[in-house]
Design an enzyme around this catalytic site. Structure first.
Site, mmCIF file in Angstrom:
data_model
loop_
_atom_site.group_PDB
_atom_site.id
_atom_site.type_symbol
_atom_site.label_atom_id
_atom_site.label_comp_id
_atom_site.label_asym_id
_atom_site.label_seq_id
_atom_site.Cartn_x
_atom_site.Cartn_y
_atom_site.Cartn_z
ATOM 1 N N SER A 36 0.781 -1.134 -0.012
ATOM 2 C CA SER A 36 -0.021 -0.043 -0.020
ATOM 3 C C SER A 36 1.074 1.183 0.100
ATOM 4 O O SER A 36 2.084 1.044 0.059
ATOM 5 C CB SER A 36 -0.775 0.168 1.173
ATOM 6 N N ARG A 37 0.245 2.338 -0.122
ATOM 7 C CA ARG A 37 1.112 3.698 0.019
ATOM 8 C C ARG A 37 1.642 3.822 1.521
ATOM 9 O O ARG A 37 2.388 4.765 1.459
ATOM 10 C CB ARG A 37 0.315 4.918 -0.502
ATOM 11 N N ARG A 68 -16.762 11.893 -8.087
ATOM 12 C CA ARG A 68 -17.102 13.338 -8.770
ATOM 13 C C ARG A 68 -15.851 14.113 -9.397
ATOM 14 O O ARG A 68 -15.886 15.171 -9.663
ATOM 15 C CB ARG A 68 -17.866 14.045 -7.388
ATOM 16 N N LYS A 88 -10.315 -3.488 -13.672
ATOM 17 C CA LYS A 88 -11.236 -2.735 -14.655
ATOM 18 C C LYS A 88 -11.748 -1.494 -13.999
ATOM 19 O O LYS A 88 -11.861 -1.578 -12.774
ATOM 20 C CB LYS A 88 -12.145 -3.722 -15.607
ATOM 21 N N HIS A 131 -4.227 2.846 -12.184
ATOM 22 C CA HIS A 131 -3.870 1.474 -12.778
ATOM 23 C C HIS A 131 -2.698 1.655 -13.586
ATOM 24 O O HIS A 131 -1.652 0.900 -13.665
ATOM 25 C CB HIS A 131 -4.941 0.969 -13.739
ATOM 26 N N ASP A 168 -16.616 3.247 -13.631
ATOM 27 C CA ASP A 168 -16.728 2.291 -12.591
ATOM 28 C C ASP A 168 -17.866 1.392 -13.104
ATOM 29 O O ASP A 168 -17.616 0.196 -12.391
ATOM 30 C CB ASP A 168 -17.137 3.181 -11.500
#
Length: 340
Positions: free
Chosen positions: A36-37, A167, A97, A79, A178
């Site tokens: 993870s970051r 948004r 995806k 991605h 999405d």
């Protein structure tokens, strides 16, 4: 490659958790590392699933010699960055995806994988679902004749305020990438890349799509009527209409557990209900992607014939065309050398 395939999980969100849970149900798969970051997030994920190594950076994961294939589970805005990092480090990649933000980014990943002889696949689990695979067999066998219309929708009314990633154009926000990627990919699976694209949408003040309708056309005369939304509850169903019948996929068409086959002229008015059998107990259906990746790796293949890279590129071109029609722009659209 033979024996156990060793996986690295890149990102720790909900979809990463679901995929990892399914991986743990496969006897020939081992999850050896997660990144993870932040190290804290990676460590919590590792403890949850019993993973030996937790990294606080993506670079550490792709540098791990024990990782055979990386599963990229970040939001789609990351991605390209994550998958490219893994490919450049010599890792095979399964990428969630929508494949990337646009066709240009997708083309760069495909070119990188092919140049380096590495396996790359979009994690379009719908294509690998046993019911969907049976549907495509029925279509090829002529069970419903020549396809004339495909209908599919995916939508929900969520609490999506201005601060939400859906948004935010910088994060690839909107219903299209999405949710709309599923109906569009479904139509591509059956009919290939369309010859014409039309679309209309309700946009947020930030410029992302909240509710989108899509009409695709092919020179064969076939059409696809598709929609996606984050402001309306849809049936999330799909129908394939042919000259000799139709196939209905009920709610959650993107991972169905059965289909209904209506044959024109049948003496029995009731449709045939086709079930491929229950999946392994406790697994969500994402295991089929992992099984296909591992099959391909053992066979020495760098692309899956069931989720071909050229098909993923074609889907991204259609999504780009839809965004062009509805006026949704992402920062990547302005970069030099952008693909189309």
């Amino acid at each position: 490659m033979s024996g156990t395939v060793r996986w690295g999980i890149l990102a720790t969100g909900g979809i990463a958790a679901t995929f990892t849970q399914d991986l743990l149900g496969l006897p020939d798969a081992e999850v050896v590392a997660v990144a993870s970051r932040t190290e804290a997030s990676a460590r919590a994920f590792a403890e949850r699933f019993g993973i030996e190594r937790a990294y606080g950076s993506w670079a550490e994961l792709v540098a791990d010699d024990d990782v055979d294939v990386v599963y990229v589970a970040t939001p789609h805005s990351a991605h390209h960055e994550a998958a490219a990092l893994a490919l450049r480090a010599g890792k095979h990649v399964l990428c969630e995806k929508a494949f990337t933000l646009d066709a240009g980014q997708a083309g760069e990943l495909v070119g990188l994988a092919r140049e380096r002889g590495l396996f790359l696949m979009e994690a379009m689990w719908t294509y690998l679902n046993p019911v969907v695979r049976r549907m495509t067999e029925l279509v090829r066998e002529g069970a419903i004749g020549e396809i004339r219309t495909v209908q599919a929708d995916f939508g929900f009314a969520g609490d999506v305020g201005p601060e939400h990633r859906l948004r935010d154009p910088a994060l690839g926000g909107g219903a299209l990438l999405d949710l709309g990627v599923y109906p569009v990919s479904f139509a591509h699976l059956l009919l290939g890349e369309p010859d014409r694209v039309q679309a209309d949408a309700l946009l947020s003040p930030e410029g992302t799509d909240l509710n989108t309708g899509i009409l695709l056309g092919w020179d064969s005369g076939a059409t696809a009527l598709l929609s996606c939304s984050i402001v309306g509850h849809h049936a999330t169903a799909a129908t394939v209409v042919g000259t000799k019948g139709r196939i209905d996929l009920p709610r959650d068409f993107f991972h169905p557990d059965h289909l209904l086959l209506h044959r024109a002229g049948s003496s029995d008015p009731a449709p045939e209900k086709i079930v491929t059998g229950p999946g392994p107990q406790g697994l969500s259906g994402m295991q089929y992607e992992a099984v296909e990746v591992m099959r391909a790796l053992r066979a020495g293949e760098t692309e899956s014939p069931l989720v071909p890279l050229d098909g993923s590129l074609a889907v991204m071109r259609t999504l780009d065309a839809v965004r062009d029609r509805i006026g949704v722009r992402y920062p990547c659209d302005n970069r030099a050398g952008k693909g189309a």
